[in-house]
Enzyme design. Sequence first.
Site, PDB file in Angstrom:
ATOM      1  N   ARG A 210      18.698  22.420  54.181  1.00  0.00           N
ATOM      2  CA  ARG A 210      18.211  21.077  54.635  1.00  0.00           C
ATOM      3  C   ARG A 210      18.674  20.138  53.350  1.00  0.00           C
ATOM      4  O   ARG A 210      18.466  20.213  52.310  1.00  0.00           O
ATOM      5  CB  ARG A 210      16.656  20.861  54.771  1.00  0.00           C
TER       6      ARG A 210
ATOM      7  N   LYS B 228      10.652  20.432  63.712  1.00  0.00           N
ATOM      8  CA  LYS B 228       9.490  19.415  64.462  1.00  0.00           C
ATOM      9  C   LYS B 228      10.006  17.838  64.035  1.00  0.00           C
ATOM     10  O   LYS B 228       9.782  17.192  64.782  1.00  0.00           O
ATOM     11  CB  LYS B 228       8.219  19.826  64.336  1.00  0.00           C
TER      12      LYS B 228
ATOM     13  N   ARG C 115       5.090  27.605  51.296  1.00  0.00           N
ATOM     14  CA  ARG C 115       4.962  26.870  52.301  1.00  0.00           C
ATOM     15  C   ARG C 115       4.533  27.724  53.691  1.00  0.00           C
ATOM     16  O   ARG C 115       3.571  27.291  54.551  1.00  0.00           O
ATOM     17  CB  ARG C 115       5.631  25.898  52.587  1.00  0.00           C
TER      18      ARG C 115
ATOM     19  N   ARG D 132      -2.971  20.168  59.619  1.00  0.00           N
ATOM     20  CA  ARG D 132      -2.565  21.344  59.216  1.00  0.00           C
ATOM     21  C   ARG D 132      -3.596  22.132  58.660  1.00  0.00           C
ATOM     22  O   ARG D 132      -3.407  23.148  58.122  1.00  0.00           O
ATOM     23  CB  ARG D 132      -1.891  21.194  57.952  1.00  0.00           C
TER      24      ARG D 132
HETATM   25  P1  AMP Z   1       6.548  18.180  55.479  1.00  0.00           P
HETATM   26  O1  AMP Z   1       7.401  16.957  54.999  1.00  0.00           O
HETATM   27  O2  AMP Z   1       5.670  17.940  56.484  1.00  0.00           O
HETATM   28  O3  AMP Z   1       7.378  19.346  55.436  1.00  0.00           O
HETATM   29  O4  AMP Z   1       5.308  18.138  54.235  1.00  0.00           O
HETATM   30  C1  AMP Z   1       5.841  18.278  52.734  1.00  0.00           C
HETATM   31  C2  AMP Z   1       4.640  18.680  52.287  1.00  0.00           C
HETATM   32  O5  AMP Z   1       3.484  17.427  52.152  1.00  0.00           O
HETATM   33  C3  AMP Z   1       3.662  19.651  52.331  1.00  0.00           C
HETATM   34  O6  AMP Z   1       4.207  21.091  52.001  1.00  0.00           O
HETATM   35  C4  AMP Z   1       2.462  19.503  51.961  1.00  0.00           C
HETATM   36  O7  AMP Z   1       2.365  19.664  50.238  1.00  0.00           O
HETATM   37  C5  AMP Z   1       2.116  18.117  52.096  1.00  0.00           C
HETATM   38  N1  AMP Z   1       1.545  17.890  53.359  1.00  0.00           N
HETATM   39  C6  AMP Z   1       2.150  17.181  54.479  1.00  0.00           C
HETATM   40  N2  AMP Z   1       1.334  17.211  55.571  1.00  0.00           N
HETATM   41  C7  AMP Z   1       0.132  17.520  55.042  1.00  0.00           C
HETATM   42  C8  AMP Z   1      -1.229  17.776  55.688  1.00  0.00           C
HETATM   43  N3  AMP Z   1      -1.267  17.266  57.001  1.00  0.00           N
HETATM   44  N4  AMP Z   1      -2.209  18.163  55.046  1.00  0.00           N
HETATM   45  C9  AMP Z   1      -1.821  18.623  53.579  1.00  0.00           C
HETATM   46  N5  AMP Z   1      -0.688  18.445  53.058  1.00  0.00           N
HETATM   47  C10 AMP Z   1       0.289  18.092  53.816  1.00  0.00           C
END
Ligand code: AMP
Length: 210
Positions: free
Chosen positions: A124, A13, A167, A88
């Site tokens: 990645r 995404k 995750r 989330r």
């Molecule tokens: P992402 O880059 O979207 O894969 O996010 C990396 C990490 O950031 C996640 O595994 C969470 O630890 C934290 N994170 C990102 N977005 C959120 C959110 N909306 N709520 C809580 N933690 C978040």
Amino acid sequence: MIYIFLGPPGSGKGTQAKKLAVKLNVPHVAVGDMLREAVNKESEIGKQVKSFMEEGKLVPDEVTIKLTEERLKKDDCKNGLILDGFPRSAKQALALDLILDGKNFKVIYFYVSLEAVVERNSGRLSCKCGAVFHIKYNPSKREDICDKCGEKLYQRNDDNPEVIRNRYKVYEESTRPLIEFYEKKNRLVKIEAEGSIDDVYKRLLEVIDK
Ligand code: AMP
């Protein structure tokens, strides 16, 4: 239009959001990127969230809600945006309803298998400038060097198989229920997110308002 991108980590995404944001000329608001920036800067927020992120856990709702609310208030979000990685959790979804305050929005749900998630995340390679590559599906022209800014690419701390599985588990428990939440509100559009970046992008364009 406001587009909210929902899907497991590794569903692609973020990659699709970056492409679509350029085409629509709207900001790509990626909450994970904002949090990583805070960690790199060692800001107060960064110190609070670092360990959650390293373990692949959700950081506390209060932090992400405040961060997102402040970002969405900025002028550049007035004519639409792509929100990637938020909400989330149920609490975040309810908070977002208040933040959007009746504005029109669409939720695009990217669905993929767990195997694809592990393969995509473990291959990645990221850059400090925000660019993202994949050793197999989207390699940089020079090995380990960013095509956009020439910096050395790195693997995110949370892109190792153990944390990726965690995750995904967190996604299943906290984020997946939002699919039903938005389905009931008639906001959800589903996209099959397996296949190449271009294949998924074509599917995405088909569901974007012309
Ligand atoms: P992402 O880059 O979207 O894969 O996010 C990396 C990490 O950031 C996640 O595994 C969470 O630890 C934290 N994170 C990102 N977005 C959120 C959110 N909306 N709520 C809580 N933690 C978040």
